[in-house]
Structure formats: C-alpha cells, structure tokens
Design an enzyme around this catalytic site. Structure first.
Site, PDB file in Angstrom:
ATOM      1  N   ARG A 235      49.019  49.662  38.845  1.00 44.30           N
ATOM      2  CA  ARG A 235      48.112  48.538  39.068  1.00 44.30           C
ATOM      3  C   ARG A 235      48.743  47.593  40.087  1.00 44.30           C
ATOM      4  O   ARG A 235      49.938  47.299  40.042  1.00 44.30           O
ATOM      5  CB  ARG A 235      47.816  47.789  37.758  1.00 44.30           C
ATOM      6  N   GLU A 264      41.218  44.620  45.696  1.00 45.98           N
ATOM      7  CA  GLU A 264      40.686  45.872  46.226  1.00 45.98           C
ATOM      8  C   GLU A 264      39.196  45.740  46.514  1.00 45.98           C
ATOM      9  O   GLU A 264      38.487  45.070  45.779  1.00 45.98           O
ATOM     10  CB  GLU A 264      40.936  47.007  45.215  1.00 45.98           C
ATOM     11  N   HIS A 283      43.424  53.583  46.095  1.00 43.07           N
ATOM     12  CA  HIS A 283      43.295  53.730  44.643  1.00 43.07           C
ATOM     13  C   HIS A 283      42.730  55.120  44.323  1.00 43.07           C
ATOM     14  O   HIS A 283      41.756  55.275  43.585  1.00 43.07           O
ATOM     15  CB  HIS A 283      42.397  52.637  44.054  1.00 43.07           C
TER      16      HIS A 283
END
Length: 328
Positions: A235, A264, A283
């Site tokens: 994370r 993000e 991601h």
C-alpha cells in the site's frame, strides 16, 4: 430476494460475478452511479455490498439499513472502516489468497529489473545509446540480503523465489515465531532498524493502518545503504513519498520499485516519473488473467456464503456479531 450493490469496478464486464449469482435469489445493482448521493441511496437497502476503490467510511456505513456483508475485491480492506462495520454488525470479507504468486512474482520481477538496470538500458537503447555503462553500477544478487517488512504469505513466497538467486533473507514481523521463520523459510527475524541497515533490497508487505502510515520515512531510509533498493507492492501510504523521492534524487538510495502510491492514479507531476532509478507500475502486482478470475469469483462467493450460510468464506472482522437479516 437479496439485493447486492457493487459500488465500483474497473473490469470490462461482470461475467465472473454473474456466473456465481446466476440461479440464486439475488438482484445485482452495479450502477454506474451518477454521484455519491446516488450510490448511498442504492446501498441504503442493500443486503450485501461488493467494493473495489470507493471509500466506505463510518458515515457511509451508518446509512446502511440492511447490509450484512461488505466484500472487497482482493486482499486489502483499507477502503472500509472495519471498526464502524463491526460496530454495525456488518461482516467484512476479502480474498487473501487470490494473487499470492502474482504479487510475489511482480516483486521478484522488480528486484531483477532494478538490479540488472533493465529500465535504464531499455530507455537508453530506444534513444540510440548503446553503452553497458548507462546503468552503472550494478551489483549481483547472489550473496546479497533481502529484507522483508512483513512476513505473511506473499513475502514468504518471495523469499523462496529470491533464495533461488542466492539471496540471504531477513524479515521483520512481530506476529511470526522466529523459530518457525528460520526452520520453515530459512529466514532470520530482526528489528526494523536491523533490517534497513543490513538489507541490499527491502520489500514492503504490510497492510495500511494507523500504525503503518508513513512508517518508511527519512529515519528508516537513512539507515539504508546508498546502493540499496526499496520495493513496495502493498500500500502506497506506508512510504513517506517525499522522503523517498528525495533519497532517490540525492543518490542516497540506489533505486525503487513502486506498484502502489499514496494517491492513485499516479499523476504526471510525481517526482518518481522523472527519476531514472525507478520502476513504476499502476497497482498491477495483483493482476493476471487467472488471479482476476479467482478474485472476482471468490468475492461473489463470499457474498453468497454470508447471505445464505451466515458467514463469508474469508471473514476479516472475526469479532463481529452479525446483524440479523431483516424480517427474521
């Protein structure tokens, strides 16, 4: 008939989920929702919610009149206020085993890419530069130390993969028995400070919590070797990004492989995009066609198990006292 709301998703369709729900006494509302108010109204009388990126905070959870389970795509549940859900009697479910090899493979690929200068060589070659020295200095992995911050299922798989390349593995995880780590995984447990001092590569594998937010800051980064690499496939908020960017720009750190970011999607103004000693991915460490199918199917199965059997397969908040179904 149970009502299931899917708050958001980035997939082209919902075929895997609908294949699970087909023939069941459920109705699925997947939007798209015009705004947050429309989403809240749709969820207000939902019996179950499936969630990807929308933040389900305490205020949102307080509006849920019937919900018995919130199931999140994937491992992380940082989009859900677990404490508020537990207090409301709402079960929270995830899929902890849907992408173990995919994420550990991705981390391993980042280590190999950075240690061999692949990104630098690729960019230089595309610009007509033929020079092995473009990526100097490179250092071999055999005999180097891999430090794992967190030692759950994913980092354990990464440890086994990188040991094949001759890396020594150390880890920090206060919830793991040191004798088990050493006996079963040839991994020595150390303090965070010892890990950052000794490691040639540090790979982060922690959940994002109040305790881990900005954990990897200038203090820990300052302990690392100037040639060391930092990886984050867990994370983004765990790393203090300004501190990391400064260390990379100043040559106080050899490089970084980042799949996750505090905000993000990553914007073009991010300093990481200007740094040659980085490998950046969107991601995506969790992704393969197989993992996506598995995660989506298991998320839907979590919902059905909670609604029809009383508990999801993968229950996160184990202390919850589930609210009764409306009408029972």
């Amino acid at each position: 008939m149970y009502k299931i709301v899917i708050t958001d998703y980035e997939f082209p369709d919902l075929a895997p989920e609908r294949s699970v729900f087909d023939g069941q006494d459920v109705m699925v509302d997947a939007g798209p929702f015009a705004d947050e108010a429309a989403l809240r109204e749709a969820c207000r009388d939902a019996d179950a919610i499936i969630n990807q990126y929308v933040q389900l905070d305490a205020a949102f959870i307080a509006t849920l009149e019937r919900c018995r389970v919130i199931a999140r795509y994937g491992i992380g549940v940082n989009t859900i206020d677990i404490e508020a859900a537990t207090a409301a009697g709402i079960m929270v479910a995830n899929v902890p085993d849907g992408s173990l090899d995919d994420v550990s493979d991705h981390a391993a690929a980042m280590i190999l890419s950075l240690s061999r200068g692949l990104g630098i060589y690729d960019r230089a070659l595309r610009q007509g530069q033929w020079d092995y020295a473009q990526a100097k200095p490179l250092h071999r992995l055999r005999g180097a130390t891999l430090g794992l911050l967190g030692f759950g299922n994913i980092p354990r798989r990464l440890a086994a993969k990188m040991q094949v390349f001759g890396m020594r593995v150390i880890a920090h995880d206060p919830f793991v028995d040191p004798s088990v780590a050493l006996r079963d995984h040839a991994t020595t447990l150390v303090t965070p400070e010892e890990l950052f001092i000794a490691a040639d590569v540090v790979s982060i594998h922690l959940p994002l919590t109040a305790e881990t937010a900005n954990l990897v800051d200038s203090r820990l980064l300052g302990l690392m070797k100037s040639t060391a690499l930092l990886l984050n496939t867990s994370r983004g908020g765990i790393v203090h990004e300004d501190d990391l960017a400064a260390a990379l720009a100043d040559g106080r750190l050899g490089g970084a492989g980042l799949d996750v970011f505090s905000s993000e999607p990553l914007g073009p103004q991010s300093p990481f995009t200007e740094l040659e000693n980085t490998v950046l991915t969107p991601h995506a460490a969790w992704y393969s066609e197989e993992s996506e199918q598995e995660i989506r199917t298991k998320t839907a199965q979590n919902v059905l198990a909670a609604l029809f059997q009383g508990q999801p397969t993968y229950l996160v908040n184990r202390t919850v006292v589930p609210r009764a179904a409306v009408g029972t």
